[in-house]
Design a protein around this motif. Sequence first.
Motif, PDB file in Angstrom:
ATOM      1  N   GLY A   7      51.961  46.692  36.704  1.00 33.75           N
ATOM      2  CA  GLY A   7      51.766  47.081  38.182  1.00 33.75           C
ATOM      3  C   GLY A   7      52.199  46.223  39.366  1.00 33.75           C
ATOM      4  O   GLY A   7      52.036  46.527  40.286  1.00 33.75           O
ATOM      5  N   GLU A  55      50.475  43.560  28.842  1.00 34.83           N
ATOM      6  CA  GLU A  55      49.136  44.057  29.715  1.00 34.83           C
ATOM      7  C   GLU A  55      47.925  43.534  28.554  1.00 34.83           C
ATOM      8  O   GLU A  55      47.968  44.059  27.535  1.00 34.83           O
ATOM      9  CB  GLU A  55      49.281  45.370  30.120  1.00 34.83           C
ATOM     10  CG  GLU A  55      48.075  45.680  30.817  1.00 34.83           C
ATOM     11  CD  GLU A  55      48.116  47.006  31.453  1.00 34.83           C
ATOM     12  OE1 GLU A  55      47.390  47.333  32.551  1.00 34.83           O
ATOM     13  OE2 GLU A  55      49.059  48.048  30.914  1.00 34.83           O
ATOM     14  N   PRO A  58      43.280  46.375  31.641  1.00 34.28           N
ATOM     15  CA  PRO A  58      43.911  47.387  32.895  1.00 34.28           C
ATOM     16  C   PRO A  58      44.416  46.236  34.007  1.00 34.28           C
ATOM     17  O   PRO A  58      43.524  45.643  34.549  1.00 34.28           O
ATOM     18  CB  PRO A  58      42.765  48.132  32.989  1.00 34.28           C
ATOM     19  CG  PRO A  58      42.011  48.341  31.902  1.00 34.28           C
ATOM     20  CD  PRO A  58      42.212  46.941  31.229  1.00 34.28           C
ATOM     21  N   LEU A  59      45.498  46.242  34.413  1.00 33.67           N
ATOM     22  CA  LEU A  59      46.098  45.328  35.698  1.00 33.67           C
ATOM     23  C   LEU A  59      45.894  43.958  35.471  1.00 33.67           C
ATOM     24  O   LEU A  59      45.943  43.328  36.445  1.00 33.67           O
ATOM     25  CB  LEU A  59      45.540  46.002  36.835  1.00 33.67           C
ATOM     26  CG  LEU A  59      45.895  47.610  37.216  1.00 33.67           C
ATOM     27  CD1 LEU A  59      45.229  47.929  38.410  1.00 33.67           C
ATOM     28  CD2 LEU A  59      47.336  47.554  37.483  1.00 33.67           C
ATOM     29  N   VAL A  60      45.626  43.526  34.102  1.00 29.93           N
ATOM     30  CA  VAL A  60      45.768  41.953  33.796  1.00 29.93           C
ATOM     31  C   VAL A  60      47.104  41.850  32.836  1.00 29.93           C
ATOM     32  O   VAL A  60      47.136  42.531  31.896  1.00 29.93           O
ATOM     33  CB  VAL A  60      44.517  41.657  33.341  1.00 29.93           C
ATOM     34  CG1 VAL A  60      44.533  40.373  32.901  1.00 29.93           C
ATOM     35  CG2 VAL A  60      43.232  41.980  34.087  1.00 29.93           C
ATOM     36  N   ASP A  78      45.875  38.711  37.373  1.00 26.80           N
ATOM     37  CA  ASP A  78      44.773  39.706  37.481  1.00 26.80           C
ATOM     38  C   ASP A  78      44.779  40.619  38.597  1.00 26.80           C
ATOM     39  O   ASP A  78      44.546  39.919  40.049  1.00 26.80           O
ATOM     40  CB  ASP A  78      43.159  38.950  37.248  1.00 26.80           C
ATOM     41  CG  ASP A  78      42.216  40.086  37.288  1.00 26.80           C
ATOM     42  OD1 ASP A  78      42.605  41.266  37.883  1.00 26.80           O
ATOM     43  OD2 ASP A  78      41.008  39.928  37.046  1.00 26.80           O
ATOM     44  N   LEU A  79      45.409  41.483  38.718  1.00 31.15           N
ATOM     45  CA  LEU A  79      45.890  42.286  39.747  1.00 31.15           C
ATOM     46  C   LEU A  79      44.692  42.928  40.519  1.00 31.15           C
ATOM     47  O   LEU A  79      44.753  43.539  41.530  1.00 31.15           O
ATOM     48  CB  LEU A  79      46.907  43.500  39.910  1.00 31.15           C
ATOM     49  CG  LEU A  79      48.363  42.787  39.449  1.00 31.15           C
ATOM     50  CD1 LEU A  79      49.415  43.866  39.208  1.00 31.15           C
ATOM     51  CD2 LEU A  79      48.829  41.763  40.349  1.00 31.15           C
ATOM     52  N   ASN A  80      43.540  43.121  39.721  1.00 30.14           N
ATOM     53  CA  ASN A  80      42.224  43.738  40.275  1.00 30.14           C
ATOM     54  C   ASN A  80      41.649  42.787  41.420  1.00 30.14           C
ATOM     55  O   ASN A  80      41.162  43.179  42.219  1.00 30.14           O
ATOM     56  CB  ASN A  80      41.507  43.839  39.245  1.00 30.14           C
ATOM     57  CG  ASN A  80      41.807  44.881  38.056  1.00 30.14           C
ATOM     58  OD1 ASN A  80      42.052  46.070  38.400  1.00 30.14           O
ATOM     59  ND2 ASN A  80      41.841  44.496  36.901  1.00 30.14           N
ATOM     60  N   ALA A  81      41.684  41.473  40.859  1.00 27.87           N
ATOM     61  CA  ALA A  81      40.914  40.400  41.685  1.00 27.87           C
ATOM     62  C   ALA A  81      42.174  39.544  42.490  1.00 27.87           C
ATOM     63  O   ALA A  81      41.504  38.813  43.309  1.00 27.87           O
ATOM     64  CB  ALA A  81      40.368  39.558  40.895  1.00 27.87           C
TER      65      ALA A  81
END
Length: 108
Positions: A7, A55, A58-60, A78-81
């Motif tokens: 990501g 990975e 998901p997105l980490v 962590d691209l989510n946070a």
Amino acid sequence: MTAALPGFAGRTYLFEVDNGAAFRNAYSADGRRLRWEGLGESAGQWEDVSLHVAEVAPLVYFVSWTEKSGITVSHVMDLNALTVKVFWTWEGEGGRVGELHTGTLTPA
């Protein structure tokens, strides 16, 4: 079957660390390389490094590299946070020294 691009591929982030360090991290389009540039006290320092990436959710991503100086850096991004846990090590007096830090990512 080809692996999905991470990501962060092709993106640039301002990475601010809890110890006051700051970096501009620019990732290659394929997610296999990073050009980091130091900001603030580290201004003028930079390097282009090869990445090891996995990975883990998901997105980490677990991302690791070794610099020419011998410093090793491992991130859990962590691209989510938009947060990072980072562990870096270097050769110090009496052996290897390591530090664990947290940081934030801001898309640049």
